[in-house]
Design a protein around this motif. Structure first.
Motif, PDB file in Angstrom:
ATOM      1  N   GLY A 177      28.437  15.730  53.977  1.00 57.38           N
ATOM      2  CA  GLY A 177      28.242  14.290  53.824  1.00 57.38           C
ATOM      3  C   GLY A 177      27.707  13.941  52.445  1.00 57.38           C
ATOM      4  N   PRO A 178      28.032  12.749  51.929  1.00 63.35           N
ATOM      5  CA  PRO A 178      27.585  12.361  50.588  1.00 63.35           C
ATOM      6  C   PRO A 178      26.076  12.173  50.484  1.00 63.35           C
ATOM      7  N   LEU A 179      25.379  12.067  51.625  1.00 57.93           N
ATOM      8  CA  LEU A 179      23.925  11.902  51.591  1.00 57.93           C
ATOM      9  C   LEU A 179      23.190  13.231  51.695  1.00 57.93           C
ATOM     10  N   HIS A 180      23.933  14.325  51.723  1.00 59.26           N
ATOM     11  CA  HIS A 180      23.292  15.632  51.872  1.00 59.26           C
ATOM     12  C   HIS A 180      23.800  16.563  50.768  1.00 59.26           C
ATOM     13  N   GLY A 181      24.543  17.594  51.087  1.00 58.82           N
ATOM     14  CA  GLY A 181      24.936  18.579  50.092  1.00 58.82           C
ATOM     15  C   GLY A 181      25.881  18.065  49.029  1.00 58.82           C
ATOM     16  N   ALA A 182      26.677  17.043  49.355  1.00 67.32           N
ATOM     17  CA  ALA A 182      27.677  16.558  48.409  1.00 67.32           C
ATOM     18  C   ALA A 182      27.106  15.580  47.387  1.00 67.32           C
ATOM     19  N   ALA A 183      25.820  15.254  47.497  1.00 72.56           N
ATOM     20  CA  ALA A 183      25.237  14.254  46.599  1.00 72.56           C
ATOM     21  C   ALA A 183      25.300  14.683  45.139  1.00 72.56           C
ATOM     22  N   SER A 184      25.205  15.980  44.863  1.00 72.24           N
ATOM     23  CA  SER A 184      25.233  16.438  43.471  1.00 72.24           C
ATOM     24  C   SER A 184      26.594  16.199  42.829  1.00 72.24           C
ATOM     25  N   GLY A 185      27.670  16.221  43.625  1.00 65.27           N
ATOM     26  CA  GLY A 185      28.992  15.940  43.085  1.00 65.27           C
ATOM     27  C   GLY A 185      29.109  14.511  42.597  1.00 65.27           C
ATOM     28  N   LEU A 186      28.489  13.561  43.326  1.00 68.20           N
ATOM     29  CA  LEU A 186      28.482  12.171  42.886  1.00 68.20           C
ATOM     30  C   LEU A 186      27.695  12.023  41.591  1.00 68.20           C
ATOM     31  N   ALA A 187      26.588  12.729  41.484  1.00 69.42           N
ATOM     32  CA  ALA A 187      25.796  12.694  40.249  1.00 69.42           C
ATOM     33  C   ALA A 187      26.567  13.328  39.091  1.00 69.42           C
ATOM     34  N   HIS A 188      27.319  14.381  39.366  1.00 73.83           N
ATOM     35  CA  HIS A 188      28.143  15.044  38.350  1.00 73.83           C
ATOM     36  C   HIS A 188      29.149  14.051  37.758  1.00 73.83           C
ATOM     37  N   ARG A 189      29.841  13.322  38.615  1.00 70.56           N
ATOM     38  CA  ARG A 189      30.850  12.361  38.136  1.00 70.56           C
ATOM     39  C   ARG A 189      30.201  11.219  37.367  1.00 70.56           C
ATOM     40  N   LEU A 190      29.031  10.765  37.830  1.00 66.74           N
ATOM     41  CA  LEU A 190      28.297   9.718  37.121  1.00 66.74           C
ATOM     42  C   LEU A 190      27.936  10.189  35.718  1.00 66.74           C
ATOM     43  N   LEU A 191      27.477  11.432  35.621  1.00 66.30           N
ATOM     44  CA  LEU A 191      27.073  11.989  34.329  1.00 66.30           C
ATOM     45  C   LEU A 191      28.270  12.086  33.377  1.00 66.30           C
ATOM     46  N   LEU A 192      29.411  12.496  33.894  1.00 69.50           N
ATOM     47  CA  LEU A 192      30.615  12.559  33.066  1.00 69.50           C
ATOM     48  C   LEU A 192      30.999  11.171  32.551  1.00 69.50           C
ATOM     49  N   ASP A 193      30.869  10.153  33.395  1.00 73.64           N
ATOM     50  CA  ASP A 193      31.174   8.788  32.976  1.00 73.64           C
ATOM     51  C   ASP A 193      30.250   8.341  31.842  1.00 73.64           C
ATOM     52  N   VAL A 194      28.972   8.677  31.962  1.00 73.53           N
ATOM     53  CA  VAL A 194      28.007   8.295  30.917  1.00 73.53           C
ATOM     54  C   VAL A 194      28.331   9.017  29.612  1.00 73.53           C
ATOM     55  N   LEU A 195      28.665  10.302  29.691  1.00 69.66           N
ATOM     56  CA  LEU A 195      29.024  11.051  28.486  1.00 69.66           C
ATOM     57  C   LEU A 195      30.279  10.471  27.836  1.00 69.66           C
ATOM     58  N   GLU A 196      31.225  10.053  28.651  1.00 65.21           N
ATOM     59  CA  GLU A 196      32.459   9.475  28.115  1.00 65.21           C
ATOM     60  C   GLU A 196      32.198   8.119  27.448  1.00 65.21           C
TER      61      GLU A 196
END
Length: 419
Positions: A268-287
Motif C-alpha cells: 500500500g502507498p501508506l506503508h512500504g511503497a511510500a518511498s517510491g512516491l518520495a523517489h518520484r517527487l525527488l526526481l521531479d524536483v531535480l528536473e
C-alpha cells in the motif's frame, strides 16, 4: 462426563485433561501447571485414569486468559498487543531496550536481526541460503511477467521456498530461527540481478542486495548506507504488516506463510511503497531545479507530500536523521540531498513537517541509480527480520488470541430468504 455434586444435588459437567487443554488453548502439561498454581481444581477420573476439571471453572479461566492474554483495546480504540521487541518513545525507538539507531550504526543488519530474534548479539554472523531453496525460488520468480513488482517477486519466492521445506510446520524456536536465517538470503538471491552489476552470492546481505537494486559499482560509503537502512527498518512496533504477521502466527501459520502475509500488506502507498512516491517527487524536483512548482502542484491536487511527517514522531524521524548523516559521506548524493532539503523548506511555508525515512531512502535510491521500487524492496527485505521476531513471540502466546469479535450493524435477523 457428568458427576453428581453432593452439596447441591445437581449434575456438574466435568472435562478431561485433553478437553480442558483444547478450551484453554494450551498443552496438557500447562493444565497441571494451572492446578499447581491454584488456578484450577482437579478431581481423579472414575477408575483413577487421569483427572477431570469443572467445565464452569475452566470457562472462567479461559475468559480471564483472554482478558490478560496481551491483547487489549486502548482508550482511543486502538489495538494494543504485549511485546518485548520494539518500543517507540519520544522520537526514539528501541530494539529490546537498546537504542535502535545506535544498534544500526554499530552492527550489521544480520547482527541486528539476531538481536531482535534472540536478544543475543552474534558478531560477524552472516546468512547463507541453501541451493535447493534458491533454485526453487528463482524458477518461480522467472516465471512471472516482466512488469511484476519486486514485492510480488519476494512473495512468490517465499512461497516457493516454503514448498521446498518439508519441515516448515515445525514451530519450535530453534526451527523457526533456522528458517529465518535461510529465508532472508533466499529472498534476496531470488531477485533478478541488475544489468552490468557485480554478482556476489556470499558475504554481507547488503552487498548481495546491492546488485539486485542497481548497476552502479558498489562503494563502501553507499554499502554502509544500505546496510544501516536495512538495520534501521528491521522493525517498527506494530505497523500494519507486522500486525498481519502476528495474526497469521496466532493461527499457527508457518514462518514462510507469516512473512508472505506481511509482504502482501506493505504494497500500500501508506506503508512500504511510500518511498517510491518520495523517489518520484525527488526526481521531479531535480528536473525542475526547484521544489516550489512541484510542491505547489501536489498541494493544488490535494495530495499529501510524500516523505514528510510521521504519526509516531512529532519531531524528527530518528531513522531519517541517521541516514541523512551517512548520505553526507556519499559524493554522488549531494544533488539529491539538496533537493530533499528544498522539499522540506518549501513545504514548511505551508506546514512545518520533518523529513521521514521514506525521503531519506529516496535520496539514496536516486543518488545510486536505483529504480523507484528499490526503497520498497529494501523495506521488505529489512522488515522480514522484524516479522519473524514477532512471529516467534506470537508462537509463544495462546493460539488464536488475535481473534476480535465483529460488531454487527446489519439488518436485524431473521430476515426473509431472498427470492
Amino acid at each position: 462426563m457428568r458427576d453428581q455434586d453432593p452439596a447441591s444435588g445437581r449434575a456438574e459437567r466435568r472435562l478431561s485433561t485433553r478437553e480442558t487443554a483444547e478450551l484453554l488453548g494450551v498443552k496438557p502439561e500447562t493444565v497441571y501447571a494451572y492446578v499447581s498454581r491454584g488456578q484450577l481444581s482437579s478431581r481423579r477420573a472414575p477408575g483413577g485414569r487421569g483427572s477431570t476439571f469443572d467445565a464452569q471453572e475452566v470457562a472462567a479461566l479461559a475468559r480471564r486468559n483472554r482478558r490478560e492474554g496481551g491483547v487489549s483495546t486502548g482508550a482511543g480504540g486502538e489495538l494494543s498487543v504485549r511485546t518485548r521487541i520494539t518500543l517507540i518513545d519520544q522520537d526514539r525507538y528501541f530494539f529490546r531496550g537498546v537504542d535502535a539507531t545506535e544498534l544500526a550504526t554499530r552492527h550489521s543488519y544480520e547482527e541486528v536481526a539476531e538481536w531482535l530474534w534472540t536478544g543475543r548479539m552474534r558478531p560477524g554472523v552472516t546468512f547463507a541460503a541453501p541451493e535447493q531453496a534458491v533454485a526453487a525460488a528463482r524458477r518461480a520468480v522467472r516465471s512471472l511477467p516482466e512488469h511484476t513488482s519486486p514485492v510480488d517477486r519476494l512473495r512468490v519466492a517465499a512461497i516457493a521456498a516454503a514448498a521446498e521445506d518439508p519441515m516448515r510446520f515445525d514451530l519450535s524456536e530453534e526451527a523457526v530461527l533456522g528458517t529465518a536465517r535461510v529465508l532472508i538470503p533466499t529472498l534476496v538471491a531470488a531477485l533478478p540481478q541488475r544489468p552490468s552489476a557485480a554478482r556476489p552470492e556470499d558475504g554481507p546481505l547488503a552487498r548481495r542486495l546491492w546488485s539486485r537494486l542497481t548497476g552502479y559499482a558498489a562503494d563502501e560509503a553507499s554499502l554502509r548506507v544500505l546496510d544501516t537502512a536495512l538495520a534501521l527498518l528491521a522493525d517498527h512496533d506494530l505497523a500494519a504488516s507486522t500486525l498481519a504477521v502476528r495474526v497469521a502466527a496466532s493461527a499457527r501459520a508457518h514462518p514462510y506463510a507469516a512473512v508472505s502475509t506481511g509482504l502482501g500488506v506493505i504494497e500500500g502507498p501508506l506503508h512500504g511503497a511510500a518511498s517510491g512516491l518520495a523517489h518520484r517527487l525527488l526526481l521531479d524536483v531535480l528536473e525542475q531545479g526547484t521544489a516550489v512548482p512541484v510542491i505547489a502542484d501536489e498541494l493544488r491536487a490535494g495530495r499529501r507530500i510524500p516523505g514528510l511527517g510521521h504519526r509516531l514522531y512529532p519531531g524528527e524521524d530518528p531513522r531519517a536523521r541517521v541516514l541523512f548523516a551517512l548520505l553526507e559521506q556519499v559524493p554522488r548524493a549531494e544533488s539529491a540531498l539538496l533537493a530533499a532539503r528544498d522539499i522540506v523548506a518549501t513545504t514548511a511555508r505551508h506546514t512545518p513537517l520533518h523529513a521521514n525515512v521514506d525521503l531519506a531512502l529516496a535520496v539514496f535510491t536516486v543518488a545510486t541509480g536505483m529504480p523507484a521500487t528499490a526503497g520498497e524492496t529494501i523495506f521488505a527485505v529489512a522488515r522480514t527480520a522484524g516479522w519473524i521476531a514477532h512471529a516467534l513471540e506470537e508462537y509463544g502466546e495462546r493460539p488464536l488470541r488475535m481473534r476480535p469479535s465483529g460488531h454487527y450493524v446489519g439488518p436485524p435477523p431473521p430476515q426473509p430468504v431472498p427470492e
